[in-house]
Structures are given as structure tokens and as C-alpha cells.
Design a protein around this motif. Structure first.
Motif, PDB file in Angstrom:
ATOM      1  N   LEU A 166     -22.901 -35.526 -17.145  1.00  0.00           N
ATOM      2  CA  LEU A 166     -22.659 -34.388 -16.274  1.00  0.00           C
ATOM      3  C   LEU A 166     -22.918 -33.124 -17.077  1.00  0.00           C
ATOM      4  CD1 LEU A 166     -19.940 -33.993 -13.616  1.00  0.00           C
ATOM      5  CD2 LEU A 166     -20.293 -32.143 -15.254  1.00  0.00           C
ATOM      6  N   LEU A 167     -23.948 -32.383 -16.672  1.00  0.00           N
ATOM      7  CA  LEU A 167     -24.400 -31.205 -17.406  1.00  0.00           C
ATOM      8  C   LEU A 167     -23.737 -29.966 -16.814  1.00  0.00           C
ATOM      9  CD1 LEU A 167     -28.224 -32.062 -17.384  1.00  0.00           C
ATOM     10  CD2 LEU A 167     -26.428 -32.980 -18.877  1.00  0.00           C
ATOM     11  N   GLY A 168     -23.224 -29.101 -17.676  1.00  0.00           N
ATOM     12  CA  GLY A 168     -22.561 -27.894 -17.194  1.00  0.00           C
ATOM     13  C   GLY A 168     -22.668 -26.770 -18.192  1.00  0.00           C
ATOM     14  N   ASP A 169     -22.239 -25.593 -17.773  1.00  0.00           N
ATOM     15  CA  ASP A 169     -22.133 -24.481 -18.726  1.00  0.00           C
ATOM     16  C   ASP A 169     -20.898 -23.656 -18.406  1.00  0.00           C
ATOM     17  OD1 ASP A 169     -22.957 -23.040 -16.501  1.00  0.00           O
ATOM     18  OD2 ASP A 169     -24.693 -22.124 -17.459  1.00  0.00           O
ATOM     19  N   TRP A 170     -20.449 -22.936 -19.414  1.00  0.00           N
ATOM     20  CA  TRP A 170     -19.181 -22.213 -19.355  1.00  0.00           C
ATOM     21  C   TRP A 170     -19.369 -20.852 -20.014  1.00  0.00           C
ATOM     22  CZ3 TRP A 170     -15.243 -25.489 -17.409  1.00  0.00           C
ATOM     23  CH2 TRP A 170     -15.575 -26.862 -17.377  1.00  0.00           C
ATOM     24  N   ARG A 171     -18.724 -19.839 -19.478  1.00  0.00           N
ATOM     25  CA  ARG A 171     -18.744 -18.509 -20.093  1.00  0.00           C
ATOM     26  C   ARG A 171     -17.421 -18.334 -20.832  1.00  0.00           C
ATOM     27  NH1 ARG A 171     -20.658 -13.512 -16.466  1.00  0.00           N
ATOM     28  NH2 ARG A 171     -22.550 -14.801 -16.527  1.00  0.00           N
ATOM     29  N   LEU A 172     -17.486 -18.487 -22.168  1.00  0.00           N
ATOM     30  CA  LEU A 172     -16.280 -18.482 -22.996  1.00  0.00           C
ATOM     31  C   LEU A 172     -16.221 -17.246 -23.874  1.00  0.00           C
ATOM     32  CD1 LEU A 172     -16.127 -22.214 -24.179  1.00  0.00           C
ATOM     33  CD2 LEU A 172     -15.193 -21.187 -22.092  1.00  0.00           C
ATOM     34  N   ARG A 173     -14.997 -16.806 -24.111  1.00  0.00           N
ATOM     35  CA  ARG A 173     -14.756 -15.735 -25.073  1.00  0.00           C
ATOM     36  C   ARG A 173     -14.621 -16.330 -26.467  1.00  0.00           C
ATOM     37  NH1 ARG A 173     -10.793 -14.718 -20.959  1.00  0.00           N
ATOM     38  NH2 ARG A 173     -11.360 -12.973 -19.588  1.00  0.00           N
ATOM     39  N   GLU A 174     -14.533 -15.476 -27.466  1.00  0.00           N
ATOM     40  CA  GLU A 174     -14.454 -15.950 -28.850  1.00  0.00           C
ATOM     41  C   GLU A 174     -13.191 -16.768 -29.107  1.00  0.00           C
ATOM     42  OE1 GLU A 174     -14.945 -12.851 -31.661  1.00  0.00           O
ATOM     43  OE2 GLU A 174     -17.004 -12.380 -31.054  1.00  0.00           O
ATOM     44  N   ASP A 175     -12.136 -16.511 -28.335  1.00  0.00           N
ATOM     45  CA  ASP A 175     -10.900 -17.270 -28.539  1.00  0.00           C
ATOM     46  C   ASP A 175     -10.891 -18.585 -27.761  1.00  0.00           C
ATOM     47  OD1 ASP A 175     -10.608 -16.391 -25.954  1.00  0.00           O
ATOM     48  OD2 ASP A 175      -8.702 -15.352 -26.272  1.00  0.00           O
ATOM     49  N   GLY A 176     -12.009 -18.925 -27.119  1.00  0.00           N
ATOM     50  CA  GLY A 176     -12.109 -20.189 -26.399  1.00  0.00           C
ATOM     51  C   GLY A 176     -11.676 -20.126 -24.953  1.00  0.00           C
ATOM     52  N   THR A 177     -11.130 -19.001 -24.493  1.00  0.00           N
ATOM     53  CA  THR A 177     -10.730 -18.878 -23.095  1.00  0.00           C
ATOM     54  C   THR A 177     -11.943 -18.543 -22.231  1.00  0.00           C
ATOM     55  OG1 THR A 177     -10.176 -16.540 -23.343  1.00  0.00           O
ATOM     56  CG2 THR A 177      -8.407 -18.153 -23.704  1.00  0.00           C
ATOM     57  N   GLN A 178     -11.839 -18.851 -20.949  1.00  0.00           N
ATOM     58  CA  GLN A 178     -12.938 -18.558 -20.034  1.00  0.00           C
ATOM     59  C   GLN A 178     -12.912 -17.096 -19.606  1.00  0.00           C
ATOM     60  OE1 GLN A 178     -14.393 -21.274 -16.933  1.00  0.00           O
ATOM     61  NE2 GLN A 178     -12.517 -22.433 -17.259  1.00  0.00           N
ATOM     62  N   ALA A 179     -14.107 -16.513 -19.480  1.00  0.00           N
ATOM     63  CA  ALA A 179     -14.242 -15.229 -18.806  1.00  0.00           C
ATOM     64  C   ALA A 179     -14.203 -15.504 -17.312  1.00  0.00           C
ATOM     65  CB  ALA A 179     -15.550 -14.555 -19.199  1.00  0.00           C
ATOM     66  N   LEU A 180     -13.304 -14.880 -16.599  1.00  0.00           N
ATOM     67  CA  LEU A 180     -13.063 -15.195 -15.193  1.00  0.00           C
ATOM     68  C   LEU A 180     -13.761 -14.200 -14.264  1.00  0.00           C
ATOM     69  CD1 LEU A 180      -9.294 -16.211 -15.411  1.00  0.00           C
ATOM     70  CD2 LEU A 180     -11.334 -17.646 -15.614  1.00  0.00           C
ATOM     71  N   ASP A 181     -14.930 -13.713 -14.686  1.00  0.00           N
ATOM     72  CA  ASP A 181     -15.685 -12.735 -13.895  1.00  0.00           C
ATOM     73  C   ASP A 181     -16.639 -13.446 -12.932  1.00  0.00           C
ATOM     74  OD1 ASP A 181     -17.146 -13.787 -15.994  1.00  0.00           O
ATOM     75  OD2 ASP A 181     -18.187 -11.925 -16.475  1.00  0.00           O
ATOM     76  N   PHE A 182     -16.108 -14.324 -12.090  1.00  0.00           N
ATOM     77  CA  PHE A 182     -16.955 -15.146 -11.239  1.00  0.00           C
ATOM     78  C   PHE A 182     -17.584 -14.372 -10.086  1.00  0.00           C
ATOM     79  CE2 PHE A 182     -14.175 -18.254 -13.290  1.00  0.00           C
ATOM     80  CZ  PHE A 182     -15.110 -19.152 -13.754  1.00  0.00           C
ATOM     81  N   ALA A 183     -17.109 -13.168  -9.816  1.00  0.00           N
ATOM     82  CA  ALA A 183     -17.690 -12.350  -8.749  1.00  0.00           C
ATOM     83  C   ALA A 183     -18.468 -11.167  -9.305  1.00  0.00           C
ATOM     84  CB  ALA A 183     -16.585 -11.870  -7.809  1.00  0.00           C
ATOM     85  N   ALA A 184     -18.918 -11.256 -10.542  1.00  0.00           N
ATOM     86  CA  ALA A 184     -19.629 -10.138 -11.159  1.00  0.00           C
ATOM     87  C   ALA A 184     -20.868  -9.774 -10.345  1.00  0.00           C
ATOM     88  CB  ALA A 184     -20.023 -10.501 -12.586  1.00  0.00           C
ATOM     89  N   PRO A 185     -21.027  -8.509  -9.940  1.00  0.00           N
ATOM     90  CA  PRO A 185     -22.168  -8.121  -9.108  1.00  0.00           C
ATOM     91  C   PRO A 185     -23.522  -8.443  -9.734  1.00  0.00           C
ATOM     92  CG  PRO A 185     -20.499  -6.397  -9.093  1.00  0.00           C
ATOM     93  CD  PRO A 185     -20.081  -7.394 -10.132  1.00  0.00           C
ATOM     94  N   HIS A 186     -23.652  -8.273 -11.052  1.00  0.00           N
ATOM     95  CA  HIS A 186     -24.942  -8.559 -11.682  1.00  0.00           C
ATOM     96  C   HIS A 186     -25.324 -10.019 -11.502  1.00  0.00           C
ATOM     97  CE1 HIS A 186     -27.781  -9.540 -14.924  1.00  0.00           C
ATOM     98  NE2 HIS A 186     -28.197  -8.291 -14.785  1.00  0.00           N
ATOM     99  N   ASP A 187     -24.369 -10.935 -11.723  1.00  0.00           N
ATOM    100  CA  ASP A 187     -24.665 -12.358 -11.548  1.00  0.00           C
ATOM    101  C   ASP A 187     -25.026 -12.659 -10.104  1.00  0.00           C
ATOM    102  OD1 ASP A 187     -23.983 -12.725 -14.206  1.00  0.00           O
ATOM    103  OD2 ASP A 187     -21.924 -13.323 -13.759  1.00  0.00           O
ATOM    104  N   ALA A 188     -24.230 -12.160  -9.173  1.00  0.00           N
ATOM    105  CA  ALA A 188     -24.439 -12.481  -7.763  1.00  0.00           C
ATOM    106  C   ALA A 188     -25.770 -11.961  -7.254  1.00  0.00           C
ATOM    107  CB  ALA A 188     -23.297 -11.912  -6.922  1.00  0.00           C
ATOM    108  N   SER A 189     -26.232 -10.830  -7.763  1.00  0.00           N
ATOM    109  CA  SER A 189     -27.459 -10.218  -7.254  1.00  0.00           C
ATOM    110  C   SER A 189     -28.696 -10.600  -8.057  1.00  0.00           C
ATOM    111  CB  SER A 189     -27.311  -8.693  -7.245  1.00  0.00           C
ATOM    112  OG  SER A 189     -27.094  -8.196  -8.561  1.00  0.00           O
ATOM    113  N   HIS A 190     -28.509 -11.312  -9.167  1.00  0.00           N
ATOM    114  CA  HIS A 190     -29.650 -11.755  -9.967  1.00  0.00           C
ATOM    115  C   HIS A 190     -29.768 -13.283  -9.881  1.00  0.00           C
ATOM    116  CE1 HIS A 190     -29.328  -7.624 -11.358  1.00  0.00           C
ATOM    117  NE2 HIS A 190     -30.459  -7.754 -12.028  1.00  0.00           N
ATOM    118  N   GLY A 191     -29.942 -13.954 -10.994  1.00  0.00           N
ATOM    119  CA  GLY A 191     -30.178 -15.389 -10.978  1.00  0.00           C
ATOM    120  C   GLY A 191     -28.944 -16.253 -10.853  1.00  0.00           C
ATOM    121  N   GLY A 192     -27.765 -15.624 -10.830  1.00  0.00           N
ATOM    122  CA  GLY A 192     -26.532 -16.390 -10.755  1.00  0.00           C
ATOM    123  C   GLY A 192     -25.752 -16.294 -12.048  1.00  0.00           C
ATOM    124  N   ARG A 193     -24.624 -16.981 -12.102  1.00  0.00           N
ATOM    125  CA  ARG A 193     -23.717 -16.893 -13.251  1.00  0.00           C
ATOM    126  C   ARG A 193     -24.067 -17.950 -14.292  1.00  0.00           C
ATOM    127  NH1 ARG A 193     -18.621 -18.416 -15.530  1.00  0.00           N
ATOM    128  NH2 ARG A 193     -17.344 -16.590 -16.022  1.00  0.00           N
TER     129      ARG A 193
END
Length: 466
Positions: A166-193
Motif C-alpha cells: 500500500l503506497l502512500g505519502d504524508w506531510r510531516l513536520r520535523e518533530d514527526g507530527t502531521q501538518a494538518l493543512d488538508f484544505a490548503a488553497p494552493h493544494d486544492a487549486s493545483h495538483g493536489g496535496r
């Protein structure tokens, strides 16, 4: 579809007439529970800390479900999250009420509540299950897992080992926590997150030990929010035998394999690397990256095998004549650097700036809010059993992975039927044609599986009459 308290109590009362087996009878009635809840996952290798996730039974990805074609899947979703959720059984042909789309096929499962899913598994193949409410965030936070439906005994391919990847990707900060910006306008209006950490089965450095000469069945699942995986093998010779769970008429030698979000592939691969070497699954992104390593241990053989035989076909409803099919057209517009100046939203035409202010960047056939709760309308109404020929025109600059729920379609090229799939990749500026039989009654979602695109306008549904 849910066993009510009253009905459950009546059944327990009836069981009292069987004093020797009351507990066994009650236990047999309870489906296996899948609990959606917070947990942690060791996405980065130690000494990095574990990452907080939302997962099925607290794991991300969740534990795979493995069953046999023709069996009945029964699971109870228990929601221990702080918000509503539901489960979509991706690629499975099932009754509409079991499809798991919050607000369309079922009410969202509120925190502390449960929902019982029960349906037969008509097709063998590689599938997956994932959240279908606020999907960009909930799937992205970890609510996804494999669902494997095996062929009946005697119909399975002759392999030495099987690997689910199962292939996936994650947007992680340096401390290992996830960045929870799932509604970021740049991602939504470009190629995705896109994430900055790519994993296989939740691991950056996934491995599986093999021997030279082993024949493997690789079940590949793209569970990423937007990333398209361009895959190749090294130290292995491979054949693609199924796409999106549907067997190919004949195995296809694998050179490069492109998997858009939500797509799957079954690959039969023979290990050619020698002992002490590594066979590799490689992701070709800018430069080759190891997606999964297969260290070759001692033993095995240098002998080669003949190409694998085709997998047995699944009983998907046959199409009528394409010449007699009902034509439909889906025009996709919007996104950054697009030419769309506005679309229908809230029953009136809104300019692109107003759309963006409301979180919409995309439109289907000139409308952005097909699934708005106060104005839900089908993209088309179809007769049961009708053959449909759908042209999908991508007028944007970005690729879109279009997924149809509840049915499989043939990709059509030059008037000829191609691969049978449930998700097709439509590159920017291009047009793809698909054909399917509207065999199952209900409201079936048709949306982009770049999940932030779906959340910002690329989601509609087809209504099939009973």
C-alpha cells in the motif's frame, strides 16, 4: 441495514429456548468491529518519534481484510473519533446502501455511534477501504487499509509468495507530527496535496525477503491523496495481470506502471537478482527512488519459468453495443492557470474569485456544488441495465483520477474496449472515454480521487433507477 435494539432484543429472547447455546448464538451474531480512533504510527525510522494518526483500530494504514470471492463481509464501524466518519469499500460492487458515502448513501456515523456493513464479495481482486467523509483529511490522517478478495481455491495463480504494498505519502513536520493543512488553497487549486514522506505499508524503508527464482504476486495500491506513482522493477521480471481488481485478458509484460490515486495493480514478478543482492520496486519521480526493497537470501534457483497464465475473469455485467450506448459528457474545468471565469454555485453563477472564497476551484459541466446538501442533483439519471458511454474532457492544466463508485467501466480507445477499471487517469488538456453498464440501482459517486480536488468542486453522482 443496522440491527435495531428492538430486533436484537427479540432475537435474544428467542435464543432463550436454546439454553445450551445462548452465548455462542449471541457471539455469532456480532460482526467484527473496526474502530476508527486516534493512534500512532512509526512512519519514520527510529530514532524519529511515532506520528499521531487517525487509524482503523488506531493503526495507519489499518489492518488488511482478506476474504475469498463469494464470501460475505460483515463489519461494524465504531467511531471513536471526535467527528463523524464512514467507510467506503473502494472498487467493490455492492448494494448502494453499503457504499459508505456520508450524506449520500448513509448518514454520517457520529462520534460514539456505529454502523453495520454487510455485503457479498462478487469479484476477486485487490481493493481497499477508506473514510468517505472529509476524505482529504481523514484518509490523509490514516483512515485507509487494504481489502484483498482471493480467488477460490484452485483458481489462484501459482506463486511462491504474495506481497501487499500500500503506497502512500504524508506531510510531516520535523518533530514527526502531521501538518494538518488538508484544505490548503494552493493544494486544492493545483495538483493536489503531496506529502514530503513516501511510504509503503506505512514504512519509509519497507522490505520483504525473497529468494532468487521466487515468483511473487505483488498487490499494489495507491492510497496517496494526490501523488501519481510511476513504478518499475529492478532485479525482477514482471507481468501485470489485473488492474483495479479486474483481470486482464492476458498478462502484460511490465516496463513502467503508472498508478494514479486509488488505482491498483496485480503484478506477477520473478526474482532474477542473486543471493546477497536486492530486487527493487522503484518509483520514478525526478530520479529513481526505492519504494520497496526485496533482499535476496541464500537458496533459490536461476531457472526461469514460463509467463504466467491469465487470472480467471470476474462476473462483471456485460456491455451492450457501444453504438447503441447512451452518450454522456463530463467537462472538467478550473484550477490554477485555468481558463474558467466562474460556475454555478448555490443556484446562481459565481465568479472564480467568489468560488475560491468559498473553497471551490473546480466545476463539472459548469457547476461546482453538485453534492450541496440543500440542492443535491444527479449529473445524469440512468435506467437500470443501460449501457453508457461517458466522455470525460479535462479542460484544466492538471491530471485528475476519476473514480466511479459501484461499477466498473471499460476505458475506450478508437472505439475499442480497453482495460476494465474503476478509476481512470485523465491528463490535463486531454479527453478519456469510458463505457459501463448501469447495473446497480442507487446514487453512485463520480469524483476525482485527488481528494482535495473532490473537496473543492470535483464531486458529483449518477442516479441509476431501481
Amino acid at each position: 441495514m443496522t440491527l435495531s435494539r428492538r430486533r436484537f432484543g427479540a432475537l435474544l429472547a428467542a435464543s432463550a429456548a436454546l439454553p445450551a447455546l445462548p452465548r455462542l448464538a449471541r457471539a455469532a451474531m456480532d460482526p467484527i468491529v473496526i474502530e476508527a480512533r486516534p493512534g500512532t504510527a512509526q512512519l519514520l525510522p527510529a530514532p524519529y518519534p511515532a506520528t499521531p494518526v487517525w487509524g482503523y483500530d488506531g493503526a495507519a494504514p489499518g489492518a488488511g481484510i482478506r476474504m475469498v470471492q463469494g464470501e460475505r463481509l460483515e463489519r461494524r464501524l465504531l467511531n471513536a473519533l471526535p467527528e463523524p466518519t464512514s467507510i467506503h469499500w473502494h472498487g467493490i460492487r455492492l448494494p448502494n446502501g453499503m457504499d459508505g458515502v456520508s450524506g449520500v448513501t448513509q448518514a454520517p456515523v457520529a462520534p460514539g455511534e456505529s454502523f453495520d456493513y454487510a455485503f457479498d464479495l462478487p469479484d476477486a481482486g485487490t481493493y481497499w477501504y477508506h473514510a468517505h467523509r472529509a476524505s482529504a483529511a481523514q484518509v490523509g490522517r490514516g483512515l485507509h487499509a487494504p481489502l484483498i478478495v482471493e480467488e477460490p481455491e484452485g483458481a489462484r495463480p501459482d506463486v511462491d509468495d504474495e506481497v501487499v504494498a500500500l503506497l502512500g505519502d504524508w506531510r510531516l513536520r520535523e518533530d514527526g507530527t502531521q501538518a494538518l493543512d488538508f484544505a490548503a488553497p494552493h493544494d486544492a487549486s493545483h495538483g493536489g496535496r503531496f506529502g514530503n514522506v513516501v511510504t509503503t505499508n506505512g514504512q519509509v524503508e519497507a522490505t520483504h525477503s525473497v529468494r532468487r527464482g521466487d515468483r511473487l504476486r505483488l498487490r499494489l495500491i495507491n492510497a496517496a491523496n494526490a501523488r501519481i506513482f510511476d513504478l518499475a522493477l529492478q532485479g525482477m521480471t514482471g507481468w501485470v495481470v489485473a488492474l483495479d481488481g479486474m483481470p486482464l485478458p492476458a498478462p502484460r509484460p511490465l516496463d513502467r506502471l503508472v498508478l494514479a490515486p486509488a488505482q491498483r495493480a496485480d503484478v506477477i514478478a520473478d526474482v532474477t537478482a542473486g543471493a546477497g543482492e536486492e530486487a527493487l520496486l522503484i518509483h520514478m519521480e525526478r530520479e529513481p527512488v526505492v519504494q520497496m526493497a526485496f533482499p535476496v537470501r541464500a537458496g533459490g534457483t536461476a531457472a526461469t519459468r514460463p509467463a504466467p497464465a491469465p487470472l480467471p475473469p470476474n462476473p462483471v455485467p456485460a456491455l451492450g453495443a457501444l453504438a447503441d450506448a447512451r452518450p454522456l459528457r463530463l467537462v472538467m474545468e478550473g484550477g490554477a492557470m485555468g481558463r474558467m471565469d466562474g460556475a454555478l454555485m448555490g443556484g446562481r453563477r459565481a465568479g472564480f474569485r467568489e468560488m475560491a472564497g468559498a473553497g471551490f476551484y473546480w466545476a463539472f459541466n459548469g457547476r461546482a456544488d453538485w453534492t450541496a446538501e440543500d440542492a443535491m442533483a444527479p449529473l445524469a439519471e440512468l435506467a437500470a441495465g443501460e449501457t453508457v458511454r461517458l466522455t470525460i474532457e479535462n479542460r484544466s492544466n492538471w491530471p485528475h483520477a476519476m473514480h466511479l463508485h459501484g461499477m466498473h467501466f471499460h476505458e475506450v480507445a478508437d472505439g475499442a474496449l480497453g482495460d476494465l477499471r474503476d478509476t481512470t487517469l485523465v491528463p490535463g488538456g486531454e479527453t478519456v472515454e469510458v463505457a459501463f453498464s448501469a447495473a446497480a440501482p442507487g446514487d453512485w459517486m463520480l469524483h476525482c480521487h485527488m481528494l482535495s480536488h473532490a473537496a473543492s468542486g470535483m464531486m458529483a453522482f449518477l442516479r441509476v433507477a431501481a
